[in-house]
Design a protein around this motif. Structure first.
Motif, PDB file in Angstrom:
ATOM      1  N   GLU A  94       0.858  -1.197  -0.015  1.00  0.00           N
ATOM      2  CA  GLU A  94       0.025   0.023  -0.039  1.00  0.00           C
ATOM      3  C   GLU A  94       0.927   1.235   0.134  1.00  0.00           C
ATOM      4  N   THR A  95       2.005   1.167   0.592  1.00  0.00           N
ATOM      5  CA  THR A  95       2.706   2.302   0.764  1.00  0.00           C
ATOM      6  C   THR A  95       3.831   2.388  -0.418  1.00  0.00           C
ATOM      7  N   ASN A  96       3.575   1.309  -1.298  1.00  0.00           N
ATOM      8  CA  ASN A  96       4.655   1.388  -2.648  1.00  0.00           C
ATOM      9  C   ASN A  96       6.073   1.256  -2.210  1.00  0.00           C
ATOM     10  N   THR A  97       6.543   0.478  -0.820  1.00  0.00           N
ATOM     11  CA  THR A  97       7.793   0.468  -0.511  1.00  0.00           C
ATOM     12  C   THR A  97       8.258  -0.854  -0.949  1.00  0.00           C
ATOM     13  N   SER A  98       7.433  -1.966  -1.056  1.00  0.00           N
ATOM     14  CA  SER A  98       8.218  -3.302  -1.304  1.00  0.00           C
ATOM     15  C   SER A  98       7.045  -4.034  -2.079  1.00  0.00           C
ATOM     16  N   ASN A  99       7.840  -5.093  -2.754  1.00  0.00           N
ATOM     17  CA  ASN A  99       6.977  -6.061  -3.646  1.00  0.00           C
ATOM     18  C   ASN A  99       5.973  -6.819  -2.813  1.00  0.00           C
ATOM     19  N   THR A 100       5.003  -7.619  -3.429  1.00  0.00           N
ATOM     20  CA  THR A 100       4.230  -8.495  -2.603  1.00  0.00           C
ATOM     21  C   THR A 100       4.113  -9.544  -3.665  1.00  0.00           C
ATOM     22  N   TYR A 101       3.851 -10.778  -3.029  1.00  0.00           N
ATOM     23  CA  TYR A 101       4.124 -12.242  -3.767  1.00  0.00           C
ATOM     24  C   TYR A 101       2.824 -13.068  -3.157  1.00  0.00           C
ATOM     25  N   THR A 102       2.650 -14.020  -3.873  1.00  0.00           N
ATOM     26  CA  THR A 102       1.725 -14.917  -3.613  1.00  0.00           C
ATOM     27  C   THR A 102       2.051 -15.554  -2.353  1.00  0.00           C
ATOM     28  N   PRO A 103       0.958 -16.351  -1.730  1.00  0.00           N
ATOM     29  CA  PRO A 103       1.618 -17.113  -0.343  1.00  0.00           C
ATOM     30  C   PRO A 103       2.718 -18.161  -0.747  1.00  0.00           C
ATOM     31  N   ASP A 104       2.272 -18.874  -2.004  1.00  0.00           N
ATOM     32  CA  ASP A 104       3.269 -19.992  -2.302  1.00  0.00           C
ATOM     33  C   ASP A 104       4.783 -19.440  -2.553  1.00  0.00           C
ATOM     34  N   ASP A 105       4.626 -18.309  -3.295  1.00  0.00           N
ATOM     35  CA  ASP A 105       5.995 -17.744  -3.600  1.00  0.00           C
ATOM     36  C   ASP A 105       6.842 -17.038  -2.377  1.00  0.00           C
ATOM     37  N   MET A 106       5.932 -16.622  -1.321  1.00  0.00           N
ATOM     38  CA  MET A 106       6.579 -16.193  -0.436  1.00  0.00           C
ATOM     39  C   MET A 106       7.144 -17.245   0.652  1.00  0.00           C
ATOM     40  N   ILE A 107       6.649 -18.648   0.503  1.00  0.00           N
ATOM     41  CA  ILE A 107       7.118 -19.997   1.248  1.00  0.00           C
ATOM     42  C   ILE A 107       8.558 -20.056   0.244  1.00  0.00           C
ATOM     43  N   LYS A 108       8.463 -19.799  -1.040  1.00  0.00           N
ATOM     44  CA  LYS A 108       9.851 -20.081  -1.630  1.00  0.00           C
ATOM     45  C   LYS A 108      10.951 -19.025  -1.145  1.00  0.00           C
ATOM     46  N   ILE A 109      10.478 -18.060  -0.915  1.00  0.00           N
ATOM     47  CA  ILE A 109      11.387 -16.996  -0.705  1.00  0.00           C
ATOM     48  C   ILE A 109      11.877 -17.185   0.735  1.00  0.00           C
ATOM     49  N   TYR A 110      10.977 -17.467   1.593  1.00  0.00           N
ATOM     50  CA  TYR A 110      11.447 -17.902   3.305  1.00  0.00           C
ATOM     51  C   TYR A 110      12.468 -19.094   3.126  1.00  0.00           C
ATOM     52  N   GLU A 111      11.877 -20.318   2.246  1.00  0.00           N
ATOM     53  CA  GLU A 111      12.817 -21.404   2.227  1.00  0.00           C
ATOM     54  C   GLU A 111      14.151 -21.017   1.978  1.00  0.00           C
ATOM     55  N   ALA A 144      16.938  -7.467  -1.321  1.00  0.00           N
ATOM     56  CA  ALA A 144      17.145  -6.422  -2.490  1.00  0.00           C
ATOM     57  C   ALA A 144      16.706  -7.475  -3.894  1.00  0.00           C
ATOM     58  N   PHE A 145      17.083  -8.668  -4.118  1.00  0.00           N
ATOM     59  CA  PHE A 145      16.457  -9.179  -5.157  1.00  0.00           C
ATOM     60  C   PHE A 145      15.008  -9.422  -5.267  1.00  0.00           C
ATOM     61  N   TYR A 146      14.384  -9.596  -4.312  1.00  0.00           N
ATOM     62  CA  TYR A 146      12.894  -9.854  -4.491  1.00  0.00           C
ATOM     63  C   TYR A 146      12.222  -8.360  -4.115  1.00  0.00           C
ATOM     64  N   GLY A 147      12.953  -7.561  -3.854  1.00  0.00           N
ATOM     65  CA  GLY A 147      12.693  -6.083  -3.717  1.00  0.00           C
ATOM     66  C   GLY A 147      11.396  -6.076  -2.313  1.00  0.00           C
ATOM     67  N   ILE A 148      11.813  -6.826  -1.294  1.00  0.00           N
ATOM     68  CA  ILE A 148      11.002  -6.743   0.226  1.00  0.00           C
ATOM     69  C   ILE A 148      11.551  -6.368   1.187  1.00  0.00           C
ATOM     70  N   ASP A 149      11.055  -6.036   2.334  1.00  0.00           N
ATOM     71  CA  ASP A 149      11.353  -5.546   3.408  1.00  0.00           C
ATOM     72  C   ASP A 149      11.459  -6.822   4.718  1.00  0.00           C
ATOM     73  N   GLY A 150      12.001  -6.288   5.603  1.00  0.00           N
ATOM     74  CA  GLY A 150      11.861  -7.331   6.790  1.00  0.00           C
ATOM     75  C   GLY A 150      10.676  -7.667   7.312  1.00  0.00           C
ATOM     76  N   HIS A 151       9.423  -6.758   7.243  1.00  0.00           N
ATOM     77  CA  HIS A 151       8.311  -7.063   7.514  1.00  0.00           C
ATOM     78  C   HIS A 151       7.582  -8.068   6.658  1.00  0.00           C
ATOM     79  N   THR A 152       7.774  -7.856   5.398  1.00  0.00           N
ATOM     80  CA  THR A 152       7.116  -8.916   4.326  1.00  0.00           C
ATOM     81  C   THR A 152       7.947 -10.192   4.582  1.00  0.00           C
ATOM     82  N   LEU A 153       9.216 -10.243   4.894  1.00  0.00           N
ATOM     83  CA  LEU A 153       9.729 -11.755   5.299  1.00  0.00           C
ATOM     84  C   LEU A 153       9.063 -12.156   6.434  1.00  0.00           C
ATOM     85  N   ASP A 154       9.032 -11.428   7.568  1.00  0.00           N
ATOM     86  CA  ASP A 154       8.159 -11.895   8.758  1.00  0.00           C
ATOM     87  C   ASP A 154       6.702 -12.415   8.510  1.00  0.00           C
TER      88      ASP A 154
END
Length: 231
Positions: free
Chosen positions: A19-36, A57-67
């Motif tokens: 919403e604040t245009n600060t990081s990318n969003t991904y589908t739940p399955d893709d977030m699992i791949k990133i987390y893995e 940086a590669f996925y354009g995400i922040d710490g909150h998104t990873l959490d």
């Protein structure tokens, strides 16, 4: 491997921006791949401090998104990660029928003892590994005795033998040379299957996970049916 993707991250397409245009969003399955990948990517020691910033940086995400990815992972993933190894429980097979066992009965006890040949499949880093064991059932209790053929069964016996030697010597450590040779042999077999090497701590954790996952509700139902029919 390129300078823009030095860790061979899996390229994924974001579904948009937050919403604040600060990081990318991904589908739940893709977030699992990133987390893995945060846990399963092999990183040289001198690159560890650079790894997490590179992942974000590669996925354009922040710490909150990873959490949030961690919450999704815990909620819907059907495997666990043990020291950089992904472990998953597969299906089971009951091989043959119940065999009656003669055991010394306590006075007043009517519990019959049986043994049963079984196998369950596990996966380590998506490599399918059989776990063949003899299940001994006596009343409401059971015990498991694995074979010694598959690498997963050998992991069990490595832990068991190590424990027995420690108890016998009444020491805190087993024979170091023998343990090192056994561990080297195990890791050579794992490497042949494309599974990264393990230390003693990892093997202990995996064996504990396998022990806890041998029998599930579906298998209990099948065992109860066999026991009811036998009695």
């Amino acid at each position: 491997m390129t300078s823009s993707n030095p860790y061979n991250f899996v390229p994924l397409q974001p579904t948009g921006r937050n919403e604040t245009n600060t990081s990318n969003t991904y589908t739940p399955d893709d977030m699992i791949k990133i987390y893995e990948q945060q846990f399963l990517t092999e990183v040289p020691e001198d690159k560890i401090t650079e790894f997490l910033p590179a992942l974000k940086a590669f996925y354009g995400i922040d710490g909150h998104t990873l959490d949030i990815g961690a919450v999704i992972f815990d909620a819907i993933a059907d495997f666990c990660i043990i020291y950089n190894h992904k472990i998953k429980v597969g299906g089971y097979e009951i091989l043959g029928g119940l065999l009656k066992e003669d055991v010394e009965q306590e006075e007043g006890s009517e519990a019959q003892a049986y043994s049963l040949d079984c196998r369950r499949i596990f996966f380590i880093n998506d490599v399918e590994l059989p776990y063949h064991f003899n299940l001994f059932i006596h009343g409401d209790s059971y015990s498991v005795l694995p074979e010694k053929e598959s690498i997963l069964e050998k992991l069990y016996w490595f832990v068991s033998d190590r424990f027995d030697e420690t108890e016998a010597k009444n020491e805190t450590e087993t024979d170091e040379a023998q343990e090192t040779a056994s561990l080297q042999s195990i890791n050579e077999q794992l490497a042949g299957l494309g599974i990264r090497s393990m230390d003693v701590t990892t093997i202990n954790e995996i064996v504990e996970y396998v022990d806890d996952s041998i029998i599930d509700d579906e298998m209990i139902d099948a065992l109860n049916t066999l026991l009811d029919n036998a009695e």
